[in-house]
Design a protein around this motif. Sequence first.
Motif, PDB file in Angstrom:
ATOM      1  N   ALA A  41       0.831  -1.202   0.000  1.00  0.00           N
ATOM      2  CA  ALA A  41       0.000   0.000   0.000  1.00  0.00           C
ATOM      3  C   ALA A  41       0.870   1.259   0.000  1.00  0.00           C
ATOM      4  N   THR A  42       2.006   1.197   0.705  1.00  0.00           N
ATOM      5  CA  THR A  42       2.936   2.330   0.735  1.00  0.00           C
ATOM      6  C   THR A  42       3.514   2.588  -0.647  1.00  0.00           C
ATOM      7  N   LEU A  43       3.940   1.531  -1.329  1.00  0.00           N
ATOM      8  CA  LEU A  43       4.500   1.678  -2.667  1.00  0.00           C
ATOM      9  C   LEU A  43       3.458   2.227  -3.641  1.00  0.00           C
ATOM     10  N   GLU A  44       2.221   1.771  -3.511  1.00  0.00           N
ATOM     11  CA  GLU A  44       1.156   2.259  -4.391  1.00  0.00           C
ATOM     12  C   GLU A  44       0.914   3.746  -4.183  1.00  0.00           C
ATOM     13  N   LYS A  60      14.718   6.868   2.723  1.00  0.00           N
ATOM     14  CA  LYS A  60      14.278   5.929   3.752  1.00  0.00           C
ATOM     15  C   LYS A  60      13.295   6.588   4.718  1.00  0.00           C
ATOM     16  N   VAL A  61      13.597   7.806   5.150  1.00  0.00           N
ATOM     17  CA  VAL A  61      12.686   8.511   6.051  1.00  0.00           C
ATOM     18  C   VAL A  61      11.352   8.751   5.362  1.00  0.00           C
ATOM     19  N   GLY A  62      11.388   9.181   4.098  1.00  0.00           N
ATOM     20  CA  GLY A  62      10.149   9.419   3.363  1.00  0.00           C
ATOM     21  C   GLY A  62       9.330   8.159   3.188  1.00  0.00           C
ATOM     22  N   LEU A  63      10.009   7.050   2.915  1.00  0.00           N
ATOM     23  CA  LEU A  63       9.325   5.764   2.742  1.00  0.00           C
ATOM     24  C   LEU A  63       8.625   5.352   4.029  1.00  0.00           C
ATOM     25  N   PHE A  64       9.317   5.449   5.147  1.00  0.00           N
ATOM     26  CA  PHE A  64       8.735   5.077   6.428  1.00  0.00           C
ATOM     27  C   PHE A  64       7.644   6.061   6.847  1.00  0.00           C
ATOM     28  N   LYS A  65       7.801   7.329   6.506  1.00  0.00           N
ATOM     29  CA  LYS A  65       6.785   8.328   6.837  1.00  0.00           C
ATOM     30  C   LYS A  65       5.484   8.031   6.102  1.00  0.00           C
ATOM     31  N   CYS A  66       5.604   7.675   4.822  1.00  0.00           N
ATOM     32  CA  CYS A  66       4.423   7.313   4.038  1.00  0.00           C
ATOM     33  C   CYS A  66       3.756   6.073   4.617  1.00  0.00           C
ATOM     34  N   PHE A  67       4.572   5.078   4.959  1.00  0.00           N
ATOM     35  CA  PHE A  67       4.038   3.861   5.582  1.00  0.00           C
ATOM     36  C   PHE A  67       3.284   4.193   6.859  1.00  0.00           C
ATOM     37  N   HIS A  68       3.893   5.026   7.702  1.00  0.00           N
ATOM     38  CA  HIS A  68       3.292   5.312   9.001  1.00  0.00           C
ATOM     39  C   HIS A  68       1.963   6.040   8.851  1.00  0.00           C
ATOM     40  N   ALA A  69       1.856   6.902   7.837  1.00  0.00           N
ATOM     41  CA  ALA A  69       0.590   7.598   7.605  1.00  0.00           C
ATOM     42  C   ALA A  69      -0.523   6.607   7.266  1.00  0.00           C
ATOM     43  N   ILE A  70      -0.187   5.619   6.441  1.00  0.00           N
ATOM     44  CA  ILE A  70      -1.172   4.593   6.073  1.00  0.00           C
ATOM     45  C   ILE A  70      -1.498   3.711   7.266  1.00  0.00           C
ATOM     46  N   TRP A  71      -0.474   3.301   7.992  1.00  0.00           N
ATOM     47  CA  TRP A  71      -0.639   2.457   9.178  1.00  0.00           C
ATOM     48  C   TRP A  71      -1.530   3.139  10.214  1.00  0.00           C
ATOM     49  N   SER A  72      -1.264   4.402  10.482  1.00  0.00           N
ATOM     50  CA  SER A  72      -2.025   5.136  11.494  1.00  0.00           C
ATOM     51  C   SER A  72      -3.472   5.350  11.064  1.00  0.00           C
ATOM     52  N   SER A  73      -3.673   5.673   9.795  1.00  0.00           N
ATOM     53  CA  SER A  73      -5.030   5.946   9.315  1.00  0.00           C
ATOM     54  C   SER A  73      -5.899   4.696   9.304  1.00  0.00           C
ATOM     55  N   SER A  74      -5.254   3.510   9.274  1.00  0.00           N
ATOM     56  CA  SER A  74      -6.019   2.257   9.274  1.00  0.00           C
ATOM     57  C   SER A  74      -6.368   1.801  10.687  1.00  0.00           C
ATOM     58  N   GLY A  75      -5.883   2.532  11.686  1.00  0.00           N
ATOM     59  CA  GLY A  75      -6.144   2.147  13.070  1.00  0.00           C
ATOM     60  C   GLY A  75      -5.066   1.259  13.649  1.00  0.00           C
TER      61      GLY A  75
END
Length: 270
Positions: A41-44, A60-75
């Motif tokens: 989902a992060t890559l998409e 790397k920071v940007g990749l993890f930041k994008c991941f965390h936004a998706i992770w957090s928004s999903s609960g």
Amino acid sequence: MSDTQDTVDLSDQIARELPYLRRYARALTGSQTSGDNYAIATLEAILEDRSIIQGDMTTKVGLFKCFHAIWSSSGAPVVEDGGGALGKAQAHLASLAPNTREALLLSTVEEFTIAQVATIMTVSDEEAQHLIATARTDMENSVSGRILIIEDEPIIAADLSAIVSDLGHTVTGVGRTRADAVAKGKGDKPDLILADIQLADNSSGIDAVNDLLAELGDTPVIFITAFPERLLTGDRPEPAFLIAKPYKEDQVQSAVSQAMFFASTETLKR
């Protein structure tokens, strides 16, 4: 430089960091499948808008930041099955303050600086420090258990034993070879296994773990190895917890505390 070249360079940079994002995702969810779904989902999201990881931050920071936004928004769901051992893990995790586990993993296992953790999680530096400190206290106090160490270097084995003992865990034994580790694991069932890959007499820690999981059933495993590339391949299955040598004490502490929340580890293919 052309837009095409920029895209190629960014793709190469993301490819280099992706195994570590997947490691982080697996550690958060306790599941390779679930973790990989978040990574995909992060890559998409980045494919749709690559400006997400542009600017002053590293790839790397940007990749993890994008991941965390998706992770957090999903609960931030941890497990997909609320029954059995995984249900117990979920109950433990529910007792932790929000975002503390993520901050601890980012700081220790992934080795981001406080400022980078703050950027990834969109919090202040002070809040990032507070989250990490809270996670250490909460996790170390919440779970204790019995740990088998599979390691052929006596000094490293002694160091690992001291680290986990200081966390309040009991070391059931130290196996130096595949046969030795399997015998010790069967004789005194552990709640967690800490394992190197390359053992004395050239036997395999992966094979030892597979033998034990076949006999003992679901048991969390942490691999601590000088050869992480052998396990961060993208093949299935992969370990949820993997630390590269030379390790740092707080990396081991964090991974052990994390792994104790999960009671399901898929058998690894050599």
